[in-house]
Design a protein around this motif. Sequence first.
Motif, PDB file in Angstrom:
ATOM      1  N   ILE A   5       3.036  -5.540  -0.423  1.00 52.51           N
ATOM      2  CA  ILE A   5       3.813  -4.898  -1.500  1.00 52.51           C
ATOM      3  C   ILE A   5       2.870  -4.552  -2.645  1.00 52.51           C
ATOM      4  O   ILE A   5       2.072  -5.395  -3.076  1.00 52.51           O
ATOM      5  N   THR A  16      10.684  -7.659  -5.730  1.00 52.31           N
ATOM      6  CA  THR A  16      10.639  -7.073  -4.378  1.00 52.31           C
ATOM      7  C   THR A  16      10.183  -8.122  -3.366  1.00 52.31           C
ATOM      8  O   THR A  16      10.748  -8.242  -2.278  1.00 52.31           O
ATOM      9  N   ILE A  50       5.003  -1.638   1.375  1.00 56.14           N
ATOM     10  CA  ILE A  50       6.008  -1.129   0.430  1.00 56.14           C
ATOM     11  C   ILE A  50       5.263  -0.764  -0.846  1.00 56.14           C
ATOM     12  O   ILE A  50       4.701  -1.635  -1.518  1.00 56.14           O
ATOM     13  N   ILE A  77       6.521   2.476   3.271  1.00 53.92           N
ATOM     14  CA  ILE A  77       7.823   2.653   2.617  1.00 53.92           C
ATOM     15  C   ILE A  77       7.525   2.907   1.138  1.00 53.92           C
ATOM     16  O   ILE A  77       6.802   2.131   0.512  1.00 53.92           O
ATOM     17  N   LEU A  79       8.893   3.008  -2.606  1.00 50.47           N
ATOM     18  CA  LEU A  79       9.960   2.491  -3.457  1.00 50.47           C
ATOM     19  C   LEU A  79       9.748   3.177  -4.805  1.00 50.47           C
ATOM     20  O   LEU A  79       8.728   2.959  -5.461  1.00 50.47           O
ATOM     21  N   LEU A 109      17.075  -2.043   0.650  1.00 48.90           N
ATOM     22  CA  LEU A 109      15.776  -2.489   1.141  1.00 48.90           C
ATOM     23  C   LEU A 109      15.847  -3.173   2.508  1.00 48.90           C
ATOM     24  O   LEU A 109      15.042  -2.887   3.400  1.00 48.90           O
ATOM     25  N   LEU A 113      13.981  -1.828   5.865  1.00 46.97           N
ATOM     26  CA  LEU A 113      13.001  -2.640   6.607  1.00 46.97           C
ATOM     27  C   LEU A 113      13.400  -2.810   8.064  1.00 46.97           C
ATOM     28  O   LEU A 113      12.567  -2.697   8.966  1.00 46.97           O
TER      29      LEU A 113
END
Length: 204
Positions: A5, A16, A50, A77, A79, A109, A113
């Motif tokens: 992340i 997150t 992410i 991904i 965000l 989320l 995922l």
Amino acid sequence: MYILIADDHPFTLQGTKSFVESYGYKVSDTCSNGIAALNLIRLHHPDIAILDINMPGLDGLDVAKKVQEAKLKTKIILLTMHKEMTVYKKAKEYGIYGYILKEYAQTELQKCLDEVKIGNRYLSAFLEVDLIVDNSRLDHALFALTLSERKIIELISQQKTSKQIAELLFLSEKTVEGHRSNIIEKLGLPKEKNTLLKWALQNK
């Protein structure tokens, strides 16, 4: 399943991470900028990364592009708070697997995922509406233009000057300038320098 992340806001990063771990996933790395994210992806090959879009060093799109170019297996991904069609198009071009809005992350989320984990792509349901509206506005705007005006827009997107356009279309430079003013009016663009060039580049 290992997840990285990256977000430059400490609270968002920790939030997150907590959400992801509560869904039963393992967070292998966290970081606060794009350069560190890319280095960690290259080093540890997480299954999913992410990423926030706005980060120092490299932004999330830059990282996605470099991951794609290096043919790394990490699925990206994004965000983000960006709802613009142009940003989403760029993300899609770089092969991202998920695109979700920060304001709805708590809702989406886990689903994102779960989908990405099995190789599916996920676009925020909240974003789809905005993109469809954006698209229909664009279609409507283009429909209002004449064939000559569309041709001029196309040449502007190729960064041709009014003089070059006039030569290519066998028109006077003054006529091209008149067309440019009409196009700006029809598209409802601000009357500022390079406004038409910016629009043409974004929507070509």
